[in-house]
Every structure is written in C-alpha cells, then in structure tokens.
Design an enzyme around this catalytic site. Sequence first.
Site, PDB file in Angstrom:
ATOM      1  CB  ILE A  48     -27.815   1.565  -4.718  1.00 41.46           C
ATOM      2  CG1 ILE A  48     -27.638   1.499  -5.523  1.00 41.46           C
ATOM      3  CG2 ILE A  48     -28.203   3.126  -4.647  1.00 41.46           C
ATOM      4  CD1 ILE A  48     -27.930   1.427  -6.692  1.00 41.46           C
ATOM      5  CB  CYS A  89     -24.705   5.759 -14.295  1.00 39.46           C
ATOM      6  SG  CYS A  89     -25.356   4.791 -15.002  1.00 39.46           S
TER       7      CYS A  89
END
Length: 186
Positions: free
Chosen positions: A90, A114
């Site tokens: 990430i 998400c």
Amino acid sequence: MNEFIVQDDQELYQEALIPPENFNMVCQHVYRSSFPKKKHFCFLKKLQLKSVLTLILEDYPEQNMKFLEEEGIKFLQFGIAGNKEPFVQIPDDKISAALAAILDKRNHPMLVHCNKGKHRTGCLIGCLRKVQNWSHTSIFDEYRRFSHPKSRSMDQQFIELYDSNQVWPLVDRRYLPRWPTLGKPS
C-alpha cells in the site's frame, strides 16, 4: 387493494434496512463497509452522505455513479491494491491523501469502502486510529474484527509502521472534525 399497499410498504421498509456487509460507524459522521450494491442504496440514503471514499482500483459501476449523482454525493477514489506478499504494498501517499479527505469535515457524512470492507479499508481506518492516538492493541483488535477470518500480517505491519505525521501537511485545520481523540501535532 390495501393488501398490496401494505406489501409494497413492507418491501420498501425492508429494503431500507439492508446495510452493506461490514458496515459500521468509525466515528461521528464516518462509516465503513464493503462495496455498496443497489440493494443498499435506500439504506445509504438514510445516512445523508456528502461523500463516498473508495479504495478500489477499478472503474466505479455506472449504477453506483448514477446513485451518487442523483443524491449529490461527492465521489473520492484513492485506488490501492491489496497489501499482499511479496511485491504489492500500500502506498503511504495514497493513505495520507485518503486520511486528509476523511479529516475534512466538509466531506461528512462519509462512507469509506473497498470490495469487502476488510483489508484495504482496515488499513486506512487503522491509520486513522493512529492519528486518533489509539494504542496498537486497540487498532489491531478492530482490524482483526473486520478482517476475520483472514487477517493479514502485512496489513498490521503497514499500520504499525505508518507515520501518521505525514498526513498533517495535507490537512486544512479549519475543517478538522471535533473528535475528542484526534491527535493534533504541535
């Protein structure tokens, strides 16, 4: 005829009570969930959202975009890949930018999601908890509650190593929410 009206009212009422999976309040005016589908739109209307922040990489579905436009909801996309070994990580800058959007009360009420509302959302909310001065134990307990049964040690490591001070240059302090646990740098 009254029977049909009652049935229609019941269907509308039941539809309005279907939140997306993993739905929860994060803090005042900020919610988290899995990817919202059409059956969740009536529920989402009740939240009177000003923005939806998604962490998915893919294009947002047309029916979702239409719903957002009809409701006057701002769409914020900070697409990140899942934090999976060995080569996907990430990016800190995207997490910091997404946190800056969450920390702007002009975007509230806000839904963060998400696909499943577990890992990427869990990382972002875990980093928010660092900004809110939560202990690592509390942050990881919350992360595991939503990522169960498949918690990722890489996610927890990312949260632990994330430097929450990097979000402050991106934030307009005039629009910070009044959360009592919000840690502000001196």
